[in-house]
Design a protein around this motif. Structure first.
Motif, short mmCIF file in Angstrom:
data_model
loop_
_atom_site.label_atom_id
_atom_site.label_comp_id
_atom_site.label_asym_id
_atom_site.label_seq_id
_atom_site.Cartn_x
_atom_site.Cartn_y
_atom_site.Cartn_z
N VAL A 194 0.83 -1.21 0.00
CA VAL A 194 0.00 0.00 0.00
C VAL A 194 0.86 1.25 0.00
CG1 VAL A 194 -1.65 1.34 1.37
CG2 VAL A 194 -1.98 -1.12 1.08
N ASN A 195 1.89 1.28 0.83
CA ASN A 195 2.74 2.48 0.92
C ASN A 195 3.55 2.70 -0.35
OD1 ASN A 195 1.93 3.28 3.49
ND2 ASN A 195 3.37 1.89 4.48
N THR A 196 3.89 1.62 -1.06
CA THR A 196 4.60 1.77 -2.33
C THR A 196 3.71 2.47 -3.35
OG1 THR A 196 5.93 -0.21 -1.93
CG2 THR A 196 5.76 0.54 -4.20
N VAL A 197 2.45 2.13 -3.35
CA VAL A 197 1.49 2.78 -4.25
C VAL A 197 1.36 4.26 -3.88
CG1 VAL A 197 -0.93 2.87 -4.95
CG2 VAL A 197 0.24 0.67 -4.76
N ILE A 198 1.24 4.56 -2.59
CA ILE A 198 1.11 5.95 -2.14
C ILE A 198 2.36 6.75 -2.47
CG2 ILE A 198 0.89 7.43 -0.10
CD1 ILE A 198 -0.84 5.20 1.15
N ASP A 199 3.53 6.14 -2.24
CA ASP A 199 4.79 6.83 -2.50
C ASP A 199 4.99 7.14 -3.98
OD1 ASP A 199 5.35 6.72 0.19
OD2 ASP A 199 6.71 5.01 0.04
N ALA A 200 4.31 6.39 -4.84
CA ALA A 200 4.40 6.65 -6.29
C ALA A 200 3.52 7.82 -6.71
CB ALA A 200 4.01 5.40 -7.07
N GLY A 201 2.81 8.41 -5.75
CA GLY A 201 1.97 9.55 -6.04
C GLY A 201 0.56 9.20 -6.45
N LEU A 202 0.18 7.94 -6.27
CA LEU A 202 -1.15 7.49 -6.66
C LEU A 202 -2.13 7.64 -5.49
CD1 LEU A 202 -0.07 4.28 -8.57
CD2 LEU A 202 -1.23 6.23 -9.60
N THR A 203 -3.39 7.80 -5.83
CA THR A 203 -4.46 7.81 -4.84
C THR A 203 -5.19 6.48 -4.90
OG1 THR A 203 -4.77 10.21 -5.06
CG2 THR A 203 -6.59 8.94 -4.11
N ILE A 204 -5.33 5.83 -3.77
CA ILE A 204 -6.00 4.53 -3.72
C ILE A 204 -7.50 4.74 -3.60
CG2 ILE A 204 -6.26 2.38 -2.41
CD1 ILE A 204 -3.36 2.71 -1.50
#
Length: 225
Positions: A194-204
């Motif tokens: 989850v944090n990798t997705v957030i760190d990429a600038g994406l919104t979940i």
């Protein structure tokens, strides 16, 4: 034997092609109704299918009216079959090592990947690449599958079967036997994913934890992959 090339190993492929999801494509992927519910409208959109394998999602995306579909995989054998099974001119397949994958900004409208991220050592780089190419929808092997040392069900003192869970917080390589010995995958916690997705600038927008109803009667969750 490295998982980065395992899908071109003849002995592995001989077993892999017998999986229900490879024989029946989307109809054999039990998680597809849940995964498909997360997809945006694909009509007239440029779609990228990362880890496309035999091309089952790429062909389906084409039937929805996608403007173009680019299927990308590391396996030359899988891509050979994908090309042979695909007639649509708007579907293209490309062989690419994931560590070398690069999608130009705004090169796609939607990026899809299913059950491939546990094969990728540098998850952050791949997710950042996905973010640059369009709105991503992805599925991952749940880390409760990859965490245990022993990949098999056990029997409790009450006679019930259960999946043991240890080493969950110990991330890194796991070496398994799956059709052949020495299959390597990467174990990561839910928080890391989850944090990798957030760190990429994406919104979940949404997270689903799906499980088959036959989970506790199957020899192993891996059988359903």
């Amino acid at each position: 034997m490295s998982v980065r090339s395992i899908y071109d190993d003849p002995e592995f492929v001989a077993g892999y092609v017998m999986l229900d999801r490879q024989v029946r494509e989307l109809d054999g992927a039990a998680e597809w109704p849940a995964l498909g519910s997360l997809l945006p409208e694909l009509a007239d959109r440029r779609v990228v299918d990362l880890g496309c394998g035999f091309g089952w999602f790429s062909r389906w995306a084409n039937t929805t009216g996608a403007a173009s579909v680019l299927g990308i995989d590391i396996s030359t054998k899988m891509l050979q079959r994908a090309r042979a099974d695909t007639a649509a001119a708007s579907v293209e397949y490309r062989c690419c090592v994931r560590v070398q994958l690069d999608l130009a900004t705004d090169s796609a409208d939607a990026v899809f990947t299913s059950l491939t991220l546990h094969n990728v050592p540098d998850l952050g780089r791949l997710v950042s690449t996905m973010a640059s190419g369009g709105s991503p929808v992805l599925s991952v092997e749940h880390p409760i599958n990859s965490a245990p040392k022993a990949q098999e069900f056990e029997t409790s003192v009450h006679g019930g079967r259960f999946w043991p869970l240890d080493n969950y917080l110990v991330e890194g390589e796991r070496v398994r036997n799956w059709f052949v010995d020495g299959v390597i995958e990467e174990h990561r916690t839910v928080a890391t994913c989850v944090n990798t997705v957030i760190d990429a600038g994406l919104t979940i927008d949404r997270v689903l934890e799906w499980g088959p109803c036959l989970l506790y009667t199957s020899p192993s969750p891996r059988d359903e992959q």
